[in-house]
Design a protein around this motif. Structure first.
Motif, PDB file in Angstrom:
ATOM      1  N   GLY A   1       0.961  -1.343  -0.115  1.00  0.00           N
ATOM      2  CA  GLY A   1      -0.036  -0.070  -0.118  1.00  0.00           C
ATOM      3  C   GLY A   1       0.897   1.186  -0.017  1.00  0.00           C
ATOM      4  O   GLY A   1       0.224   2.387  -0.254  1.00  0.00           O
ATOM      5  N   GLN A   2       2.035   1.018   0.323  1.00  0.00           N
ATOM      6  CA  GLN A   2       3.016   2.439   0.373  1.00  0.00           C
ATOM      7  C   GLN A   2       3.281   2.852  -0.795  1.00  0.00           C
ATOM      8  O   GLN A   2       3.584   4.038  -1.083  1.00  0.00           O
ATOM      9  CB  GLN A   2       4.141   2.038   1.138  1.00  0.00           C
ATOM     10  CG  GLN A   2       5.372   1.348   0.418  1.00  0.00           C
ATOM     11  CD  GLN A   2       5.009  -0.133   0.476  1.00  0.00           C
ATOM     12  OE1 GLN A   2       4.125  -0.726   0.991  1.00  0.00           O
ATOM     13  NE2 GLN A   2       5.837  -0.707  -0.298  1.00  0.00           N
ATOM     14  N   ASN A   3       2.990   2.158  -1.960  1.00  0.00           N
ATOM     15  CA  ASN A   3       3.161   2.550  -3.250  1.00  0.00           C
ATOM     16  C   ASN A   3       1.710   2.808  -4.096  1.00  0.00           C
ATOM     17  O   ASN A   3       2.104   3.132  -5.384  1.00  0.00           O
ATOM     18  CB  ASN A   3       3.933   1.362  -4.012  1.00  0.00           C
ATOM     19  CG  ASN A   3       5.438   1.132  -3.874  1.00  0.00           C
ATOM     20  OD1 ASN A   3       5.939   2.112  -3.285  1.00  0.00           O
ATOM     21  ND2 ASN A   3       5.824  -0.229  -3.657  1.00  0.00           N
ATOM     22  N   ALA A   4       0.957   3.173  -3.453  1.00  0.00           N
ATOM     23  CA  ALA A   4      -0.503   3.705  -3.774  1.00  0.00           C
ATOM     24  C   ALA A   4      -0.117   5.274  -3.473  1.00  0.00           C
ATOM     25  O   ALA A   4       0.032   5.901  -2.753  1.00  0.00           O
ATOM     26  CB  ALA A   4      -1.545   3.241  -3.152  1.00  0.00           C
ATOM     27  N   SER A   5      -0.693   6.136  -4.510  1.00  0.00           N
ATOM     28  CA  SER A   5      -0.647   7.477  -4.478  1.00  0.00           C
ATOM     29  C   SER A   5      -1.826   7.904  -3.517  1.00  0.00           C
ATOM     30  O   SER A   5      -2.643   7.004  -3.405  1.00  0.00           O
ATOM     31  CB  SER A   5      -0.836   8.154  -5.830  1.00  0.00           C
ATOM     32  OG  SER A   5      -2.274   7.522  -6.468  1.00  0.00           O
ATOM     33  N   PRO A   6      -2.154   8.863  -3.356  1.00  0.00           N
ATOM     34  CA  PRO A   6      -3.434   9.517  -2.469  1.00  0.00           C
ATOM     35  C   PRO A   6      -4.392   9.232  -3.066  1.00  0.00           C
ATOM     36  O   PRO A   6      -5.480   8.654  -2.478  1.00  0.00           O
ATOM     37  CB  PRO A   6      -2.678  10.893  -2.093  1.00  0.00           C
ATOM     38  CG  PRO A   6      -1.329  10.903  -1.886  1.00  0.00           C
ATOM     39  CD  PRO A   6      -0.990  10.086  -3.173  1.00  0.00           C
ATOM     40  N   SER A   7      -4.755   9.493  -4.305  1.00  0.00           N
ATOM     41  CA  SER A   7      -5.718   9.311  -4.899  1.00  0.00           C
ATOM     42  C   SER A   7      -6.133   7.990  -5.339  1.00  0.00           C
ATOM     43  O   SER A   7      -7.455   7.541  -5.161  1.00  0.00           O
ATOM     44  CB  SER A   7      -5.662  10.062  -6.406  1.00  0.00           C
ATOM     45  OG  SER A   7      -4.595   9.508  -7.118  1.00  0.00           O
ATOM     46  N   GLN A   8      -5.131   6.990  -5.448  1.00  0.00           N
ATOM     47  CA  GLN A   8      -5.319   5.533  -5.597  1.00  0.00           C
ATOM     48  C   GLN A   8      -5.767   5.190  -4.229  1.00  0.00           C
ATOM     49  O   GLN A   8      -6.927   4.041  -4.308  1.00  0.00           O
ATOM     50  CB  GLN A   8      -4.255   4.909  -5.991  1.00  0.00           C
ATOM     51  CG  GLN A   8      -3.732   5.353  -7.511  1.00  0.00           C
ATOM     52  CD  GLN A   8      -2.263   4.432  -7.915  1.00  0.00           C
ATOM     53  OE1 GLN A   8      -1.399   4.539  -7.129  1.00  0.00           O
ATOM     54  NE2 GLN A   8      -2.405   3.817  -8.971  1.00  0.00           N
ATOM     55  N   MET A   9      -5.219   5.586  -3.280  1.00  0.00           N
ATOM     56  CA  MET A   9      -5.571   4.877  -1.787  1.00  0.00           C
ATOM     57  C   MET A   9      -7.108   5.122  -1.596  1.00  0.00           C
ATOM     58  O   MET A   9      -8.077   4.331  -1.135  1.00  0.00           O
ATOM     59  CB  MET A   9      -4.669   5.533  -0.788  1.00  0.00           C
ATOM     60  CG  MET A   9      -5.011   5.009   0.489  1.00  0.00           C
ATOM     61  SD  MET A   9      -4.863   3.340   0.721  1.00  0.00           S
ATOM     62  CE  MET A   9      -3.209   3.082   0.620  1.00  0.00           C
ATOM     63  N   LYS A  10      -7.474   6.498  -2.159  1.00  0.00           N
ATOM     64  CA  LYS A  10      -8.815   7.005  -1.662  1.00  0.00           C
ATOM     65  C   LYS A  10      -9.623   6.367  -2.551  1.00  0.00           C
ATOM     66  O   LYS A  10     -10.724   5.724  -2.005  1.00  0.00           O
ATOM     67  CB  LYS A  10      -9.009   8.734  -1.869  1.00  0.00           C
ATOM     68  CG  LYS A  10     -10.525   9.087  -1.821  1.00  0.00           C
ATOM     69  CD  LYS A  10     -10.585  10.503  -2.084  1.00  0.00           C
ATOM     70  CE  LYS A  10     -11.952  10.977  -1.969  1.00  0.00           C
ATOM     71  NZ  LYS A  10     -12.144  12.545  -2.350  1.00  0.00           N
ATOM     72  N   MET A  11      -9.487   6.111  -3.963  1.00  0.00           N
ATOM     73  CA  MET A  11     -10.158   5.197  -4.891  1.00  0.00           C
ATOM     74  C   MET A  11     -10.465   3.802  -4.191  1.00  0.00           C
ATOM     75  O   MET A  11     -11.407   3.298  -4.253  1.00  0.00           O
ATOM     76  CB  MET A  11      -9.499   5.350  -6.064  1.00  0.00           C
ATOM     77  CG  MET A  11     -10.356   4.329  -6.975  1.00  0.00           C
ATOM     78  SD  MET A  11      -9.712   2.561  -7.065  1.00  0.00           S
ATOM     79  CE  MET A  11      -7.887   2.720  -7.559  1.00  0.00           C
TER      80      MET A  11
END
Length: 335
Positions: free
Chosen positions: A247-257
């Motif tokens: 999960g550390q490699n997800a961007s903030p927008s990807q994490m929210k998505m």
């Protein structure tokens, strides 16, 4: 209980389990002897322990707990034994034992167990125990910590267990498609063939918990889905157990998505190591932001693992500790 304890001897009821406990050519006993500084003599179904009283007492408790694990359906190979001894050696672990030595070597009887179709998985540390407990009680759980602490492994084990009990209808495993030094575009084959090697750790974990034929049928029916994080956009995942690895490699927008994909009847787990971010320099990690934004929400659990929880080779613990020290120093300098 399958053994009878006396002042210097343990008598076992199952010769089969005793053989597994001792290991091929008694290699497990030799390792325990070297670790504890005692001599162990095997006679039939009995083990006699010789040495200093404190060392003998510790060895009896250790062997007793290992045998109880085998009775409950666990396995014991060289790797499992190394992990167990490593946990015992930990300073904090020993301090806890000094306070409550009468409660067993590491309170294994209080640790949660996950039963899958192929093996019994047991928590090896307090944080692992809390992680399992949270996944069974909360709809959204974050496991943050260094490599080798069992975050993804335990998450997938819980998913398989819940699916086997009919509590979820689907297992969804995903990772952000961020390359760590190798570009997917240069790999041969179509998209699936490019992505599958990147997802291999997830397949490996599933294969540890499911027989090959069962896993194949689940893939065919769509009961298991393994896909890059980008493929989650626009979906609502209902009655599913969903794991976002790395999960550390997800961007903030990807994490929210991703987090907003959670549907009715589903549970979601996010795992990651904030010291191993592969995003381009200057890009913030979605896992770091998620902790900043969501850590105060009581409905969500954040379990923080440390090098104490590492259950791989002992060198991995030292490597993780060195990188954590560098990461902490860098973060302090940025403030």
């Amino acid at each position: 209980m399958g053994f009878i304890e006396s002042s210097d001897t343990l008598q076992f009821s199952s010769n089969k389990l005793l053989i597994e406990l001792c290991g091929e050519l008694d290699t497990n006993l030799s390792k325990i002897e070297s670790w504890a500084g005692v001599q162990i003599v095997r006679r039939g179904n009995a083990l006699s322990i010789y040495g200093a009283k404190a060392d003998c007492d510790l060895t009896r408790k250790l062997i007793s707990n290992l045998y109880l694990d085998l009775e409950r359906g666990s396995t014991l190979d060289q790797r499992e034994l190394d992990i167990y001894l490593q946990q015992v050696e930990d300073k904090k672990f020993k301090q806890a034992q000094n306070k409550k030595s009468d409660e067993g070597l590491n309170k294994k009887e209080d640790n949660l167990e996950i039963k899958t179709q192929k093996k019994l998985v047991m928590a090896r540390s307090r944080n692992q125990n809390n992680f399992i407990k949270s996944m069974l009680s909360k709809e959204l759980v974050f496991g943050i910590g260094p490599a080798g602490t069992g975050k993804t492994y335990l998450a997938i084990a819980v998913g398989v267990s819940l699916f086997s009990q009919g509590l979820v209808e689907k297992i969804v495993l995903t990772r952000p498609a961020v390359e760590a030094g190798e570009r997917l575009g240069f790999l041969p084959g179509d998209m699936k063939e490019k992505v599958d090697p990147y997802m291999q750790p997830l397949y490996d974990a599933l294969n540890d918990f499911l027989p090959g034929k069962v896993a194949s049928k689940m893939y065919e029916r769509g009961s298991i889905e393994i896909a890059p994080l980008a493929f989650m956009r626009g979906r609502t995942l209902k009655d599913s157990f969903i794991v976002l690895d790395e999960g550390q490699n997800a961007s903030p927008s990807q994490m929210k998505m991703f987090l907003t994909r959670l549907g009715i009847g589903s549970r979601m787990v996010v795992t990651g190591d904030i010291t191993q971010i592969d995003l381009p320099k200057g890009f913030k990690s979605g896992l770091v932001e998620a902790y900043e934004v969501l850590s105060e929400m009581k409905e969500i659990s954040f379990i923080k693992f440390t090098d104490i929880d590492i259950v791989r080779h002992s060198l991995v613990r030292k490597i993780a500790r060195a990188y954590e020290k560098k990461y902490t120093k860098r973060k302090s300098s940025e403030k």
